[in-house]
Design a protein around this motif. Structure first.
Motif, short mmCIF file in Angstrom:
data_model
loop_
_atom_site.label_atom_id
_atom_site.label_comp_id
_atom_site.label_asym_id
_atom_site.label_seq_id
_atom_site.Cartn_x
_atom_site.Cartn_y
_atom_site.Cartn_z
N PHE A 35 34.70 46.12 42.81
CA PHE A 35 35.26 46.53 41.51
C PHE A 35 36.51 47.27 41.62
O PHE A 35 37.71 47.22 41.04
CB PHE A 35 34.24 47.24 40.73
N ALA A 36 36.47 48.21 42.92
CA ALA A 36 37.71 48.93 43.19
C ALA A 36 38.64 48.30 43.46
O ALA A 36 39.81 48.31 43.04
CB ALA A 36 37.09 50.05 44.23
N ALA A 37 38.67 47.22 44.14
CA ALA A 37 39.58 46.09 44.55
C ALA A 37 40.30 45.50 43.45
O ALA A 37 41.44 45.07 43.55
CB ALA A 37 39.26 45.01 45.71
N GLY A 38 39.39 45.37 42.32
CA GLY A 38 39.82 44.67 41.26
C GLY A 38 40.21 43.18 41.49
O GLY A 38 40.93 42.42 40.55
N SER A 39 39.65 42.58 42.37
CA SER A 39 39.91 40.97 42.88
C SER A 39 39.00 40.25 41.75
O SER A 39 38.08 40.74 41.35
CB SER A 39 39.63 40.82 44.15
N SER A 40 39.42 39.09 41.95
CA SER A 40 38.45 38.10 40.96
C SER A 40 38.56 36.74 42.10
O SER A 40 39.52 36.12 42.04
CB SER A 40 39.29 37.71 39.63
N ALA A 41 37.47 36.57 42.77
CA ALA A 41 37.07 35.62 43.53
C ALA A 41 36.01 34.79 43.23
O ALA A 41 35.11 35.18 42.73
CB ALA A 41 36.90 36.18 44.98
N VAL A 42 36.16 33.49 43.65
CA VAL A 42 35.05 32.51 43.35
C VAL A 42 34.45 31.96 44.57
O VAL A 42 35.10 31.96 45.77
CB VAL A 42 35.45 31.31 42.34
#
Lengths: 674, 506
Positions: B70-77
């Motif tokens: 969450f802190a990294a704010g990434s969005s990965a599949v």
């Protein structure tokens, strides 16, 4: 720095509160004493420093402001209201702060001795000092506030502490009743006070300065004088009321509540149910003078409201003589002093209404000293008499408790206006203000003032003679063990006695000041000169000094006559008062029963109100309509829905649940597909 | 054949939980055979505590992984070629919250299970498995994975509900839940199949692209999926299992499921509505409106006549599902944010309330009747004070987090023009005060019925209850500005809004 004057007593009160409520272990008594008395004494030192700083400033810029933060901020645009949590020290509040902390500190010290035996399971000793410190804090907030809203906070705070301390010995139901009475009567005044604040705010908002700060009131007072308040045409003086007069009257009703003026004075005599130091601090020296202080603080407003000022003067004058006549027949030592307080407060309002704000504040200061002295002296007598307060059971005490007798005599002479004592000068100023003012009927006010001075001398000397002279009427066992109280109690009295005698010097009128030139008195009227920048310009004294001397002589002679009469009746011919009372039995009963005012209030206001509240508001509206129909009715309905309807849908059987789910699913899908 | 470029970091939270479940399961097998461990004799209670601690460690790792994502704010599949699992700030946030709720439930369970003599290690394994299922569900962007997660969540919970094997009501609860749950799963699966039929694929994206609002098949599929989720969130009329299951299940299981299942189901439904159904069609809004109104009304009214605390809290949770549905009806960012925020707060206050019931349980005699709370303030002042706090928070009285949660939902609804539903919600909140305050009234103003003797509060229970109480109070005063050492500033509202914005692609 200013903020620490009120905050120190608050910190002490908080310490006591935490100890009482949370720690709950007995705390060492010396800590209680040191923290309580020390905090107030430190406040006094700070107040002195502030006073000194003020004196160093140029007269027109004598004000120190300590802004802590913006307390209320509301609205937008040019109607935005903001009120700071700010304290201001100007000449008036400096004098008041000195009186509150100075007399307050002495009374704190006195209380150590007075409350010494109060060592019950509710930790009475520490509880007492907790309230007393809280009171000092509230009173200082009231005095130092730089706007009406903050002043109101202190105003309510002192009311609360007064309530707590009147009912301090709450295990006696009557004390609790007296506390409630004081609180409720004050509430009536507070309501009017609030209305007054709103009116002032409204006026200032219309003038483009939406605030209730004293500085803004002063700046816009002249413009406010022209404003009107539309009211329905059928009301008296309609359809337009003068706004300043209305606001000033509302504020004055608030002052009447707090300062025990007609018709709201009835709580003060009953407030004597509290411990004696409380009577001295709250119900004589400080809190009850808050109303006078408020009128002087708003002098700019009252100066442009002549009708309201006339009402102030007349209410004050009538109260002064009315209460003085009641005091004549009372036999409870504290009750006499209570009515005397009401009467003296009336004096102060008389002066303030006549424009003599300096005179009012001067008398406020000297009265604080001598009335505190008298109450504390009475407390010492009560201690010596083992909590007997009836002067009919005293007499002949002057040799047994000679120290108490001596200081008490100083207080009596001061309040009676013996020449040279503080009360003489301040009373003189008040009569002078009444004589020279333009209030309608001011000659009558002057006459009332002089007559009251005579009555005051009479009832005070009556009290004095009944208590200290004549034959002792106390039981023998008590008589033999009577001695002066401990040093804690007696020592503060010497200080107060000193000021009761000499405090007049700060306000020495010009007429007498000239006599003492070169005797260490550099200038006359120094108090007036110090206060002048913070007050609305009063009416000039256009009197020759010789006239002043004649007037003073007349007053003194009348007072001396009163004292002599008291001597005649209560020392020389002690059988006479009883005969007089029998001769004019009807009048005597009327005065003894305080004109039946309490009874009239009870029959005309209290009982109808209680009956109305009970029958209509409580049983009819609250219990019947709100509880019965609205609350319980809806509750019954909702419960009925659950208990008689929905419950049966919940069968507890799985197939039933599935049936409802299926039905729900069909309905849902059916609606979607349509 | 090329090997797909798999992103294993997406699996981290789920992985920690699933591995934890295995470790606990194996640990139980070996420890229960052994007499001694590292030279010291071991007892059943000790095993239980060890397994609980192990689960707590793995759950904490999962929380940490979720928090890091969450802190990294990434969005990965997980698999870019065929996106089925996505770890973005929304799923990371919700995963963390669910794992936290599971962690607290484990801490709550230690003393309770030992007291009831059902201190079997499977308990923790089942909790972890169910949690893994929930995490899978909230990370899913494909109907198949949603269903997989749902079943992985549900089946362990059916078992947990019947965990107290010797107790008839526990068994009844498990069986009822299982039968009705299977029915609901079937309905859900049927709906998914129909959606697959219209879109030709099961991914959210494909369904959104292929959704045809005119075709009855698509609409029936949509309706059935909604019904399936309405069951899990116990919305009226699909709620009737709730009181029975909550009452029969061991209290600690009730505490666990009442919170975690609700969060997981609501979050998944939110994702479905946002991603698969392209915002909300006007018809779906009407459906949700009616569901919300019915749920609020029936939940609150039925709670009034309950005499069992767990049933009372069950109906209260039904009512809260109704308030949450209001947020869905709005269809705005504010509304969805409010739902997410409400779920966080709901975690603390509901777990706290059930936690008190758990802490009161003693030697299998559960303190369940409402009357048994009479005079509790005298015998157990601490628990009484905590229960009062949770009750007034559930009732939504200012100063507590429950008030802020309700306020956020209602204000979003008013902003979106959903006026009548808000009025109903506010009115029914008033009704709810009656049954919530009944418990404090009994505790403080009634004499205890008999000389009730209760167990001491265990340290685990004290910790959980203290934490919940602190959260309820602190978030009630500073919902968005609470600064804590180590954790930094807890900006719950901002976080919720951030992830919802990402979800709605705004």
């Amino acid at each position: 720095m200013l903020r620490w004057i009120p905050l120190l007593p608050l910190a002490a009160a908080a310490y006591h509160g935490v100890m009482l409520a949370f720690v709950r272990r007995p705390t060492p008594r010396w800590a209680t004493i040191a923290i309580s008395c020390g905090s107030v004494a430190l406040s006094f030192v700070l107040a002195c420093v502030g006073f000194w700083k003020l004196r160093g400033l140029a007269p027109e810029s004598r004000v120190l402001v300590d802004e802590i933060y913006t307390w209320i901020s509301a609205g937008v645009g040019d109607q935005a209201f903001s009120s700071d949590l700010a304290f201001a020290l100007d000449p008036i509040s400096a004098v008041m702060a000195l009186v509150v902390t100075g007399v307050g500190a002495l009374i704190h010290i006195y209380s150590v001795g007075y409350m010494d035996d109060d060592d019950r399971e509710d930790k009475g000793f520490q509880r007492f000092f907790c309230y007393l410190n809280l009171f000092t804090f509230s009173m200082l907030v009231l005095v130092l506030a730089d706007n009406l809203v903050l002043m109101f906070v202190g105003w309510e705070g002192v009311g609360l502490c007064s309530y707590l301390l009147i009912g301090f010995w709450y295990s006696d139901r009557f004390n609790a009743y007296c506390g409630s009475k004081a609180f409720i009567v004050n509430r009536i005044g507070d309501f009017a006070f609030l209305v007054g604040i709103f009116l002032v705010f409204r006026a200032l908002a219309d003038l483009g300065a939406p605030s209730v700060g004293f500085a803004d009131i002063e700046k816009h007072a002249a413009q406010m004088a022209a404003m009107t308040l539309p009211v329905p045409a059928w009301m008296p003086f309609g359809p337009d009321w003068s706004l300043v007069n209305t606001a000033a009257l509302c504020l004055f009703v608030g002052a009447c509540g707090k300062s025990a003026q007609l018709p709201l004075y009835v709580w003060l005599p009953d407030a004597m149910a509290g411990p004696t130091p409380v009577s001295a601090l709250i119900h004589a020296a400080t809190m009850v003078t808050a109303g006078v202080y408020m009128v002087c603080r708003l002098s700019f407003l009252f100066a442009v409201a002549p009708e309201a000022s006339a009402v102030v003067a007349w209410v004050g004058g009538v109260t002064a003589i009315f209460a003085a006549t009641i005091a004549i027949a009372q036999t409870d030592i504290k009750k006499v002093l209570a009515y005397s307080t009401v009467s003296q407060l009336g004096y102060m309002f008389l002066a303030a209404g006549c424009g003599g704000y300096t005179a009012a504040l001067f008398h406020l200061g000297t009265h604080a000293f001598f009335k505190a002295l008298l109450f504390l002296g009475a407390g010492a007598v009560i201690l010596a008499m083992h909590h007997e307060q009836d002067i009919e059971k005293m007499g002949g005490l002057h040799r047994r408790i000679w120290r108490t007798h001596l200081v008490f005599l100083a207080g009596v002479l001061a309040i009676a206006g013996f020449p040279g004592f503080s009360g003489f000068f301040s009373k003189d100023e008040i009569l002078l203000a009444a004589y020279t003012s333009h209030v309608p009927g001011h000659q009558w006010l002057y006459a009332i003032g002089v007559a009251t001075a005579g009555l005051t001398a009479f009832y005070m000397f009556r009290l004095y003679f009944r208590t200290f002279w004549g034959k002792s009427r106390a039981p023998k066992a008590l008589r033999d063990h009577m001695r002066d109280p401990v040093a804690w109690v007696i020592d503060p009295l010497w200080v107060l006695a000193f000021f009761s005698i000499f405090a007049g010097i700060v306000g020495l009128p010009q007429a007498y000041g000239d006599w003492f030139r070169g005797w260490g008195v550099e200038e006359s009227n120094s108090l007036a000169k110090f206060l002048a920048p913070a007050l609305a310009p009063g009416e000039p004294h256009a009197l020759a000094h010789s006239t002043e001397y004649w007037m003073a002589l007349g007053t003194v002679l009348l007072a001396a006559l009163g004292a002599a009469l008291a001597w005649l009746l209560y020392v020389r011919r002690p059988e006479l008062p009883g005969r007089i009372a029998r001769a004019v039995a009807a009048v005597y009963r009327l005065v003894l029963n305080k004109y039946y005012v309490d009874e009239v209030y009870d029959a005309a206001v209290v009982r109808p109100l209680v009956r109305f509240s009970d029958r209509v508001l409580f049983r009819g509206i609250d219990a019947g309509l709100i509880d019965g129909a609205a609350v319980n009715g809806t509750a019954r309905t909702v419960r009925g829905i659950a208990a008689n309807g929905l419950k049966y849908a919940h069968s507890g059987l799985t197939q039933g649940y599935i049936f409802f789910m299926l039905a729900g699913a069909v309905a849902l899908v059916g609606y979607l597909v349509r | 054949m090329s090997f797909p470029d798999l992103n294993f970091s997406v699996l981290a939270p789920i992985g920690f939980v699933a591995v934890g479940a295995m470790v606990v399961l194996m640990g139980e097998v070996f420890l229960s055979r052994a007499r001694t461990f590292l030279g010291r004799e071991i007892t059943e209670a000790w095993i239980g505590s060890m397994l609980a601690l192990t689960s707590i460690v793995f759950l904490a790792l999962a929380i940490y992984a979720a928090w890091a994502a969450f802190a990294a704010g990434s969005s990965a599949v997980f698999n870019p070629d065929n996106p089925m699992l996505r770890l973005d700030s929304f799923s990371a946030l919700v995963s963390g919250v669910i794992a936290l709720a599971s962690l607290l439930s484990c801490a709550l369970a230690i003393a309770y299970l030992a007291d009831l003599r059902i201190n079997h290690g499977e308990f923790y394994a089942l909790v972890l498995l169910a949690t893994a299922g929930m995490l899978l569900m909230v990370a899913a962007v494909d109907l198949l994975v949603v269903f997989l997660g749902l079943e992985l969540m549900s089946i362990p919970i059916y078992v947990l509900a019947g965990f107290d094997r010797r107790k008839l009501r526990s068994n009844e609860s498990a069986l009822k839940y299982f039968v009705i749950g299977s029915f609901a799963s079937a309905v859900l699966l049927y709906g998914m199949a129909l959606l697959y039929g219209t879109a030709g694929a099961t991914s959210f994206e494909a369904i959104r692209a292929g959704f045809d609002a005119e075709s009855p098949m698509a609409l029936i599929g949509l309706g059935l999926v909604v019904v399936g989720f309405a069951f899990k969130i116990s919305s009226v009329p699909f709620h009737q299992w709730t009181p029975d299951v909550y009452e029969g299940a061991p209290s600690v299981v009730t505490a666990f499921m009442s919170v975690t299942v609700k969060i997981a189901a609501f979050a998944t439904l939110m994702r479905l509505l946002a991603l698969a159904f392209g915002g909300l069609g006007a018809t779906l809004v009407d459906v949700l409106w009616v569901l919300a109104a019915l749920t609020i009304f029936v939940g609150n009214v039925m709670a009034i006549i309950q005499e069992n605390v767990k049933r009372l809290l069950a109906y209260s949770s039904v009512a809260h599902a109704g308030y949450l549905l209001i947020g869905f009806v709005t269809g705005t960012i504010e509304g969805y944010t409010a739902v997410l925020f409400y779920l966080f707060i709901y975690l603390f206050m509901n777990l706290g309330a059930f936690g008190v019931v758990v802490a009161l349980a003693h030697r299998g005699q559960e303190c369940e009747r409402v009357e048994s709370f009479a005079g509790l303030a005298r015998s157990r002042p601490g628990l009484a004070a905590l229960m009062t706090l949770f009750m007034i928070s559930l009732a939504g009285i200012p100063g507590t987090a429950g008030f802020i949660a309700k306020f956020v939902v209602f204000s979003a609804a008013v902003k979106a023009g959903v006026i009548w539903l808000t009025i109903l919600g506010v009115l029914m909140s008033v009704v709810s005060i009656y049954y919530y305050l009944r418990i404090p009234v009994l505790m403080y103003m009634k004499e205890p019925a008999e000389d009730a003797e209760f167990a001491e509060v265990s340290s685990g229970e004290a910790l959980v209850l203290g934490l919940c109480a602190a959260a309820v109070l602190c978030f009630g005063i500073l919902p968005n500005d609470l600064t804590l050492p180590l954790l930094g500033k807890l900006r719950l509202l901002d976080w919720a809004q951030e992830s919802v914005k990402l979800l709605l692609g705004a």
